[in-house]
Write an enzyme that holds these catalytic residues in place. Sequence first.
Site, PDB file in Angstrom:
ATOM      1  N   ASN A  15       0.838  -1.212   0.000  1.00  0.00           N
ATOM      2  CA  ASN A  15       0.000   0.000   0.000  1.00  0.00           C
ATOM      3  C   ASN A  15       0.865   1.251   0.000  1.00  0.00           C
ATOM      4  OD1 ASN A  15      -2.997  -0.737   0.223  1.00  0.00           O
ATOM      5  ND2 ASN A  15      -1.994  -2.157   1.632  1.00  0.00           N
ATOM      6  N   MET A  91       0.784  -2.494  12.190  1.00  0.00           N
ATOM      7  CA  MET A  91       0.224  -3.606  12.962  1.00  0.00           C
ATOM      8  C   MET A  91       0.374  -3.427  14.477  1.00  0.00           C
ATOM      9  SD  MET A  91      -1.014  -5.150  10.442  1.00  0.00           S
ATOM     10  CE  MET A  91      -1.550  -6.760  10.991  1.00  0.00           C
ATOM     11  N   LEU A  94      -2.704   1.958  18.521  1.00  0.00           N
ATOM     12  CA  LEU A  94      -2.173   3.261  18.926  1.00  0.00           C
ATOM     13  C   LEU A  94      -3.022   3.842  20.053  1.00  0.00           C
ATOM     14  CD1 LEU A  94      -1.492   4.656  15.366  1.00  0.00           C
ATOM     15  CD2 LEU A  94       0.236   3.989  17.061  1.00  0.00           C
ATOM     16  N   HIS A 110      -8.312  -0.597   6.330  1.00  0.00           N
ATOM     17  CA  HIS A 110      -8.650  -1.902   6.924  1.00  0.00           C
ATOM     18  C   HIS A 110      -9.326  -2.768   5.871  1.00  0.00           C
ATOM     19  CE1 HIS A 110      -9.514  -4.883   9.877  1.00  0.00           C
ATOM     20  NE2 HIS A 110     -10.817  -4.782   9.706  1.00  0.00           N
ATOM     21  N   ASP A 151      -9.807  -0.361  14.342  1.00  0.00           N
ATOM     22  CA  ASP A 151     -10.377  -0.357  12.995  1.00  0.00           C
ATOM     23  C   ASP A 151     -11.773   0.249  12.994  1.00  0.00           C
ATOM     24  OD1 ASP A 151      -8.083  -1.518  11.817  1.00  0.00           O
ATOM     25  OD2 ASP A 151      -8.689  -3.470  12.579  1.00  0.00           O
TER      26      ASP A 151
END
Length: 194
Positions: A15, A91, A94, A110, A151
């Site tokens: 990405n 991964m 936070l 996500h 997420d």
Amino acid sequence: MTNRLVVLASGSGSNLQAVIDACSAGSIDAEVVGVVSNRIDAYGLVRAEEAGIDTELVQRLDGEVRQDYDTRLAGAVSSFEPDWVVLAGWMRLLTMNFLAHFPERVVNLHPALPGQLPGTRAIERAWTEACAGTRTSSGVMVHLVPDEGVDDGPVLAVREIPVDTSGTLESFAELVHTTEHALLVETLSTLCSE
Ligand code: GRF
């Protein structure tokens, strides 16, 4: 004004590569000014170096609590003076010790639809559910990260993807990844043009 992007990546960085390429091509009005990883073996670091982008490795120290790590991480990211902080295969969860430094500026990708399959291995779990007959589609979303929800956060873009169980997990995963690359680029393009 060309936006300054800092990308956080823990893994292969496909990405990240899509974002670097889109910035170079002018489809995002931005420059990736820094790539930060928590893992020394993240291939994303190699991709960044090959593109001439500054990198920073911020590894967790022995016994370091999450909040202290996040404070250090925020310092490393802040030093790049980002307009947007992009979590692309980052991964680690936070805490507010990081997030409070970048309000409404942290974007996460996500590989599932909003409110579904938070956490790791979302693609594999979607596939397993589809094979069990309890799911027919999954997808990809890009969202802001306002707080410590996993997420979860204001949705910026969504793309639904049917799960075709006549194929393989590998072919489904490839479709999800291709969709992620496109959706992340489109979303950043919009954010950076506002
Ligand atoms: C992506 O599927 C991302 O959504 C997930 O981890 C994967 C990272 O892929 N959280 P890459 O490192 O960008 O290739």
